[in-house]
Design an enzyme around this catalytic site. Structure first.
Site, PDB file in Angstrom:
ATOM      1  N   GLU A  92       0.954  -1.178   0.177  1.00  0.00           N
ATOM      2  CA  GLU A  92      -0.001  -0.025   0.046  1.00  0.00           C
ATOM      3  C   GLU A  92       0.743   1.682  -0.034  1.00  0.00           C
ATOM      4  O   GLU A  92       2.230   1.217   0.244  1.00  0.00           O
ATOM      5  CB  GLU A  92      -0.582  -0.081   1.425  1.00  0.00           C
ATOM      6  CG  GLU A  92      -2.053  -1.132   1.510  1.00  0.00           C
ATOM      7  CD  GLU A  92      -2.700  -1.597   2.423  1.00  0.00           C
ATOM      8  OE1 GLU A  92      -3.823  -1.112   1.979  1.00  0.00           O
ATOM      9  OE2 GLU A  92      -2.268  -1.019   2.973  1.00  0.00           O
ATOM     10  N   CYS A 105       3.044   8.204   0.178  1.00  0.00           N
ATOM     11  CA  CYS A 105       4.024   7.490   1.521  1.00  0.00           C
ATOM     12  C   CYS A 105       3.863   6.170   1.021  1.00  0.00           C
ATOM     13  O   CYS A 105       3.393   6.503   0.744  1.00  0.00           O
ATOM     14  CB  CYS A 105       3.548   7.583   3.079  1.00  0.00           C
ATOM     15  SG  CYS A 105       3.808   6.543   4.115  1.00  0.00           S
ATOM     16  N   CYS A 112       7.065  -6.360   7.437  1.00  0.00           N
ATOM     17  CA  CYS A 112       8.418  -6.130   8.200  1.00  0.00           C
ATOM     18  C   CYS A 112       8.945  -6.784   9.552  1.00  0.00           C
ATOM     19  O   CYS A 112       7.457  -8.029   9.682  1.00  0.00           O
ATOM     20  CB  CYS A 112       8.389  -4.812   8.728  1.00  0.00           C
ATOM     21  SG  CYS A 112       9.527  -3.745   9.233  1.00  0.00           S
ATOM     22  N   CYS A 116       7.749  -4.420  16.429  1.00  0.00           N
ATOM     23  CA  CYS A 116       7.316  -2.695  16.503  1.00  0.00           C
ATOM     24  C   CYS A 116       5.946  -3.380  17.355  1.00  0.00           C
ATOM     25  O   CYS A 116       5.051  -3.235  16.316  1.00  0.00           O
ATOM     26  CB  CYS A 116       7.421  -1.652  15.849  1.00  0.00           C
ATOM     27  SG  CYS A 116       8.858  -0.978  15.734  1.00  0.00           S
ATOM     28  N   CYS A 119       2.419  -1.439  15.776  1.00  0.00           N
ATOM     29  CA  CYS A 119       2.824  -1.289  14.195  1.00  0.00           C
ATOM     30  C   CYS A 119       1.448  -2.283  13.921  1.00  0.00           C
ATOM     31  O   CYS A 119       1.891  -3.384  13.795  1.00  0.00           O
ATOM     32  CB  CYS A 119       3.650  -0.876  13.917  1.00  0.00           C
ATOM     33  SG  CYS A 119       3.829  -1.383  12.253  1.00  0.00           S
ATOM     34  N   CYS A 333      -0.563   6.719   9.397  1.00  0.00           N
ATOM     35  CA  CYS A 333       0.812   5.878   9.993  1.00  0.00           C
ATOM     36  C   CYS A 333       0.736   4.782  11.710  1.00  0.00           C
ATOM     37  O   CYS A 333       0.094   4.600  11.864  1.00  0.00           O
ATOM     38  CB  CYS A 333       1.791   6.684  11.189  1.00  0.00           C
ATOM     39  SG  CYS A 333       1.961   8.149  10.663  1.00  0.00           S
TER      40      CYS A 333
HETATM   41  N1  SAH Z   1       9.530   1.110   9.755  1.00  0.00           N
HETATM   42  C1  SAH Z   1       9.991   2.820   9.638  1.00  0.00           C
HETATM   43  C2  SAH Z   1       8.311   3.397   8.664  1.00  0.00           C
HETATM   44  C3  SAH Z   1       7.757   3.142   8.897  1.00  0.00           C
HETATM   45  S1  SAH Z   1       6.466   3.905  10.287  1.00  0.00           S
HETATM   46  C4  SAH Z   1      10.682   3.382  10.760  1.00  0.00           C
HETATM   47  O1  SAH Z   1       9.839   2.661  11.691  1.00  0.00           O
HETATM   48  O2  SAH Z   1      10.605   4.705  10.993  1.00  0.00           O
HETATM   49  C5  SAH Z   1       6.335   5.544  10.424  1.00  0.00           C
HETATM   50  C6  SAH Z   1       6.245   5.713  11.437  1.00  0.00           C
HETATM   51  O3  SAH Z   1       4.552   5.930  11.926  1.00  0.00           O
HETATM   52  C7  SAH Z   1       7.258   5.721  11.949  1.00  0.00           C
HETATM   53  O4  SAH Z   1       7.726   6.736  12.823  1.00  0.00           O
HETATM   54  C8  SAH Z   1       6.474   4.330  13.198  1.00  0.00           C
HETATM   55  O5  SAH Z   1       7.085   4.479  14.998  1.00  0.00           O
HETATM   56  C9  SAH Z   1       5.018   5.035  13.029  1.00  0.00           C
HETATM   57  N2  SAH Z   1       3.727   4.412  13.172  1.00  0.00           N
HETATM   58  C10 SAH Z   1       3.519   2.993  13.702  1.00  0.00           C
HETATM   59  N3  SAH Z   1       2.611   2.621  13.833  1.00  0.00           N
HETATM   60  C11 SAH Z   1       1.576   3.970  14.334  1.00  0.00           C
HETATM   61  C12 SAH Z   1       0.751   3.980  14.484  1.00  0.00           C
HETATM   62  N4  SAH Z   1      -0.334   3.232  14.905  1.00  0.00           N
HETATM   63  N5  SAH Z   1      -0.015   5.549  15.232  1.00  0.00           N
HETATM   64  C13 SAH Z   1       0.707   6.461  14.877  1.00  0.00           C
HETATM   65  N6  SAH Z   1       2.351   6.427  14.075  1.00  0.00           N
HETATM   66  C14 SAH Z   1       2.806   5.066  13.780  1.00  0.00           C
END
Ligand code: SAH
Length: 342
Positions: A92, A105, A112, A116, A119, A333
């Protein structure tokens, strides 16, 4: 499987010309067709002899991705695009429309590996790295679909860009190439969860693209509990490489901080953030109130977010609060995960 022409740089088009027994000036023509003229069919390559097009058609196609679906959010400010890769995986991209800015984006991996805890992409596990063409084609196909210029690209979709480092940098260079797409390097941001060795490589090679680091915690214990990458890439080391980055390249570095209710949203956290980033040259802090997914994490209430931001007021660095767009279509995000597999 046919090889896609999108994703190749000029050197690779030169190699292709050698392979097909063509004069080298054809490489420039092919490059232009792909990145300036945005063609969709090999028969559109008007300045190439028909016989060459026939030769090309045998082993090559233009686009590595197929657009499967696109959705608009109710506010019409966000579009989500679903693409299928040549291997059949779904990825996506999300387009965000602001006043003067249209930001795409894009994803860098299918799934991944970093796990985390907050996420949605993490739940898919790691499937595969995207090729240079698959990374770039998200831009080219989205652009055609919306029919207006995309002004900014953020590598913040599915996946960890720095675990697909080579392809991500190559794709960013193609986006930036003045003879091709010509998007300014300051309009291209790569976000990492904190892969220290790759931040070092990025610093050493003085890449011009903007860097963002997902901090998300203020103590090792807290950060490890939500981001297992912190076990091998600890907070102190991360801050050290970040500091070296800002001192070496003299560019702004963004720290992202996802605000999670009762995890990392206390006033003490805000105070720790202040001292962690105090000596940092040219850094910004981007607070992202959590976008809820099906997991256990919650977004702090408005008051708590406000208290957190107030506690950050003494900061000497700029702070922004990003209220994610497109949360009604799961395009905020960390909400990207492809449920419907083909
Ligand atoms: N893997 C990379 C890029 C993808 S995530 C990274 O970690 O930077 C992009 C951003 O979204 C990151 O800062 C992550 O911490 C944040 N993010 C992930 N899940 C989220 C959520 N459910 N709500 C808000 N931000 C989130």
């Amino acid at each position: 499987m046919k090889k896609s022409l999108i994703g190749k740089n000029l050197d690779e088009f030169s190699d292709l010309c050698i392979e097909l027994g063509l004069e080298n000036f054809r490489s420039k023509q092919l490059f232009n067709w792909m990145y300036r003229n945005e063609v969709n069919d090999l028969t559109e390559l008007k300045n190439l002899p028909k016989s060459l097009i026939e030769d090309l058609k045998i082993g090559h196609c233009i686009h590595p991705l197929e657009l499967i679906n696109s959705t608009n959010s109710s506010s019409e400010k966000t579009n989500k695009f679903l693409f299928k890769t040549q291997s059949g995986a779904l990825i996506e991209s999300v387009l965000m429309n602001e006043k003067n800015r249209v930001t795409l984006c894009i994803s860098t991996q299918v799934g991944c590996a970093l796990d985390c805890k907050f996420c949605a992409t993490a739940k898919m596990g790691f499937k595969e790295n995207l090729s240079v063409g698959e990374i770039l084609d998200q831009y080219l196909l989205a652009r055609q679909k919306i029919n207006k210029p995309i002004t900014n690209i953020v590598f913040m979709g599915m996946g960890e860009p720095f675990l697909n480092y080579k392809n991500v940098i190559k794709a960013a260079k193609l986006l930036n190439d003045p003879n091709g797409i010509n998007m300014g390097s300051k309009r291209i941001t790569i976000s990492t969860a904190g892969v220290i060795s790759k931040i070092e490589e990025f610093t050493k090679s003085k890449e011009k693209f903007k860097l963002a680091i997902s901090l998300n915690g203020t103590t090792n214990e807290q950060r490890t509990s939500i981001m297992p990458i912190n076990i091998k890439n600890s907070l102190d080391e991360l801050l050290n490489v970040a500091r070296r980055y800002t001192e070496t390249v003299n560019r702004w570095l963004t720290f992202e901080y996802v605000l999670l209710k009762e995890i990392n949203d206390s006033v003490e956290d805000a105070k720790r953030l202040l001292s962690m980033l105090a000596g940092m040259k040219k850094c910004k802090l981007n607070i992202i109130p959590y976008n809820e997914t099906d997991g256990e994490f919650r977004r702090p209430d408005k008051d708590q977010i406000e208290n957190f931001v107030i506690a950050l007021r003494p900061a000497k660095f700029p702070i922004t609060v990003r209220w994610s767009k497109g949360t009604d279509i799961d395009a905020g995000c960390g909400q990207l995960a492809t449920r419907n597999q083909v």
